[in-house]
Design an enzyme around this catalytic site. Structure first.
Site, PDB file in Angstrom:
ATOM      1  N   SER A   1       0.834  -1.139   0.123  1.00 13.85           N
ATOM      2  CA  SER A   1      -0.022  -0.083   0.066  1.00 13.85           C
ATOM      3  C   SER A   1       0.847   1.099   0.014  1.00 13.85           C
ATOM      4  O   SER A   1       1.361   1.555   1.251  1.00 13.85           O
ATOM      5  CB  SER A   1      -1.012   0.221   1.249  1.00 13.85           C
ATOM      6  OG  SER A   1      -1.686   1.188   1.065  1.00 13.85           O
TER       7      SER A   1
ATOM      8  N   SER B   1       5.891  -4.620   5.776  1.00 13.97           N
ATOM      9  CA  SER B   1       4.640  -4.554   6.357  1.00 13.97           C
ATOM     10  C   SER B   1       4.883  -4.275   7.812  1.00 13.97           C
ATOM     11  O   SER B   1       4.225  -3.577   8.681  1.00 13.97           O
ATOM     12  CB  SER B   1       4.089  -5.907   6.433  1.00 13.97           C
ATOM     13  OG  SER B   1       3.976  -6.432   4.868  1.00 13.97           O
TER      14      SER B   1
ATOM     15  N   ASP C   1      12.127 -14.758   3.023  1.00 14.20           N
ATOM     16  CA  ASP C   1      13.410 -14.117   2.640  1.00 14.20           C
ATOM     17  C   ASP C   1      14.329 -14.685   3.900  1.00 14.20           C
ATOM     18  O   ASP C   1      15.298 -14.487   3.914  1.00 14.20           O
ATOM     19  CB  ASP C   1      13.523 -12.789   2.365  1.00 14.20           C
ATOM     20  CG  ASP C   1      12.898 -12.244   1.165  1.00 14.20           C
ATOM     21  OD1 ASP C   1      12.973 -13.077   0.347  1.00 14.20           O
ATOM     22  OD2 ASP C   1      12.613 -10.990   1.001  1.00 14.20           O
TER      23      ASP C   1
ATOM     24  N   ARG D   1      19.095 -30.033 -12.631  1.00 15.17           N
ATOM     25  CA  ARG D   1      20.219 -30.856 -12.840  1.00 15.17           C
ATOM     26  C   ARG D   1      20.448 -31.756 -13.865  1.00 15.17           C
ATOM     27  O   ARG D   1      21.393 -32.138 -14.560  1.00 15.17           O
ATOM     28  CB  ARG D   1      20.863 -31.371 -11.625  1.00 15.17           C
ATOM     29  CG  ARG D   1      21.994 -32.001 -11.474  1.00 15.17           C
ATOM     30  CD  ARG D   1      22.298 -32.368 -10.147  1.00 15.17           C
ATOM     31  NE  ARG D   1      22.644 -31.213  -9.288  1.00 15.17           N
ATOM     32  CZ  ARG D   1      24.054 -30.605  -9.432  1.00 15.17           C
ATOM     33  NH1 ARG D   1      24.869 -31.005 -10.226  1.00 15.17           N
ATOM     34  NH2 ARG D   1      24.186 -29.616  -8.052  1.00 15.17           N
TER      35      ARG D   1
ATOM     36  N   ARG E   1      16.238 -10.885  -2.035  1.00 13.80           N
ATOM     37  CA  ARG E   1      16.610  -9.495  -1.851  1.00 13.80           C
ATOM     38  C   ARG E   1      17.922  -9.470  -1.642  1.00 13.80           C
ATOM     39  O   ARG E   1      19.014  -9.695  -2.089  1.00 13.80           O
ATOM     40  CB  ARG E   1      15.615  -8.703  -1.102  1.00 13.80           C
ATOM     41  CG  ARG E   1      14.431  -8.476  -1.969  1.00 13.80           C
ATOM     42  CD  ARG E   1      13.430  -7.186  -1.379  1.00 13.80           C
ATOM     43  NE  ARG E   1      13.160  -7.573   0.043  1.00 13.80           N
ATOM     44  CZ  ARG E   1      12.498  -6.646   0.982  1.00 13.80           C
ATOM     45  NH1 ARG E   1      11.850  -5.700   0.124  1.00 13.80           N
ATOM     46  NH2 ARG E   1      12.241  -6.836   1.801  1.00 13.80           N
TER      47      ARG E   1
ATOM     48  N   LYS F   1      34.050 -31.817 -11.319  1.00 15.28           N
ATOM     49  CA  LYS F   1      33.048 -32.830 -10.640  1.00 15.28           C
ATOM     50  C   LYS F   1      32.311 -33.575 -11.829  1.00 15.28           C
ATOM     51  O   LYS F   1      32.071 -34.963 -11.646  1.00 15.28           O
ATOM     52  CB  LYS F   1      32.116 -31.996  -9.810  1.00 15.28           C
ATOM     53  CG  LYS F   1      31.166 -33.026  -8.988  1.00 15.28           C
ATOM     54  CD  LYS F   1      30.227 -32.059  -8.132  1.00 15.28           C
ATOM     55  CE  LYS F   1      29.236 -32.857  -7.388  1.00 15.28           C
ATOM     56  NZ  LYS F   1      28.404 -32.186  -6.619  1.00 15.28           N
TER      57      LYS F   1
ATOM     58  N   HIS G   1       8.212 -16.138  -9.480  1.00 14.98           N
ATOM     59  CA  HIS G   1       7.112 -16.281  -8.604  1.00 14.98           C
ATOM     60  C   HIS G   1       6.565 -17.632  -8.292  1.00 14.98           C
ATOM     61  O   HIS G   1       6.086 -17.880  -7.299  1.00 14.98           O
ATOM     62  CB  HIS G   1       5.906 -15.406  -8.909  1.00 14.98           C
ATOM     63  CG  HIS G   1       6.081 -13.999  -8.564  1.00 14.98           C
ATOM     64  ND1 HIS G   1       7.049 -13.083  -9.493  1.00 14.98           N
ATOM     65  CD2 HIS G   1       5.630 -13.090  -7.667  1.00 14.98           C
ATOM     66  CE1 HIS G   1       6.953 -11.805  -9.021  1.00 14.98           C
ATOM     67  NE2 HIS G   1       6.472 -11.735  -8.059  1.00 14.98           N
TER      68      HIS G   1
END
Length: 325
Positions: free
Chosen positions: A76, A108, A131, A158, A175, A215, A255
């Site tokens: 907001s 928030s 996060d 992979r 972030r 590897k 997302h």
């Protein structure tokens, strides 16, 4: 101090798996302890626009296993203005809401802290962010589910990396915090993680590539924390220029990391902190975040939760380095 009778609950900012479990816990624990509970839709915007309705146990039935948030969420801009905060407060008074429980991340809880200070209202925060960057709690609601989602995606990547002898840069959220990238890299057996807490120069990048080649021939996976300047695309372009003989690909998970059914860990964390929020109100606590440290519920001042950098265990970098040879 007036007795608290009615509690408002909202989700704000980015959604996180387990938010519904937290809404359920706040609602049912609140009702169990004699409070009226009001659900506030679309975060602070909903408080400003009076998108509020009474919540009963039926409102939260059958939601503990669902991702997202039944209360919807938003960021907001209007709430950042004095006029927006005043509208929000006026609606709280009109609805008889005496205390606010905000489920969200850094932004928030910052909003909750400023609102509480300006209007002298009781605000309690729950750490709802993938996060894991809020100080004072070992884990945040949604972090464990998101890390498992990343791990599953990297496992699939992979398969094709090895089949085509490719180097994949996989960008994950987080972030300014590298918890998701570092721990998902360890969990998925990635060759490296590039995180904000550990600045990576050209020599380190070259070392990562060499380890991957030793590897498994020319296949290698590097997990990168999202960044406007130095994300996965940046490092992939650098490798293409500096190591042109390698086949490089980028996968930005985006997302899809936020969705999905919350893990048992996140459902339990959300349930414990939701009940903890009601207990805090019963004890007269104000303007704290409910966290879990060493398996114990703790009350963290909102100012500490949002302003203090959460310590990153640099030993995790050594763990990944040794296991990626």
């Amino acid at each position: 101090m007036a007795k608290i009778k009615t509690i408002g609950v909202m989700t704000s900012g980015g959604d996180a798996p387990g938010m519904n479990a937290a809404i359920r816990a706040v609602t049912r624990s609140g009702i169990c302890n004699g409070f009226n509970v009001m659900g506030i839709y679309r975060g602070y915007d909903g408080l400003i626009n009076d998108e509020i309705e009474p919540f009963t146990t039926e409102n939260v039935s059958g939601i503990i296993m669902s991702g997202g948030t039944i209360l919807k969420t938003a960021r907001s801009k209007e709430f950042m203005t004095p006029e927006g905060k005043q509208k929000a407060y006026d609606n709280m008074v009109k609805r008889g809401i005496d205390a606010l429980i905000v489920i969200g991340g850094n932004g928030s809880l910052t909003g909750a802290m400023l609102f509480a200070k300006e209007f002298d209202v009781c605000c309690i925060g729950l750490p709802g962010t993938i996060d894991n960057d809020l100080y004072g709690t070992d884990s945040t609601i949604g972090y464990d589910t998101t890390m498992n989602t990343i791990m599953d995606c990297v496992d699939r990547i992979r398969d094709t990396a090895q089949s085509h002898e490719r180097i994949f840069f996989v960008e994950v959220m987080g972030r300014d915090a590298g918890f998701l990238a570092q721990n998902s890299a360890i969990a998925s057996g990635a060759e490296a993680a590039i995180i904000p807490e550990d600045s990576t120069d050209v020599d380190q990048l070259a070392r990562f590539m060499e380890r991957g080649i030793r590897k498994s021939k020319k296949s290698c996976i590097v997990i990168v924390s999202e960044s406007p300047k130095c994300g996965a695309l940046y490092y992939a372009d650098r490798v293409k220029k500096e190591f042109p003989h390698f086949d490089v690909r980028v996968s930005i998970l985006g997302h899809l990391q936020r969705g999905g059914r919350p893990t048992a860990h996140d459902r339990i964390l959300a349930s414990r902190t939701g009940v903890g929020a009601i207990e805090a109100i019963l004890q007269g606590q104000r303007n704290v975040m409910i966290g879990v440290r060493n398996n114990e519920i703790v009350y963290v001042p909102l100012s500490e939760a949002i302003r203090t950098d959460k310590p990153f265990d640099m030993k995790l970098v050594k763990v990944l380095d040794e296991l990626s040879i």
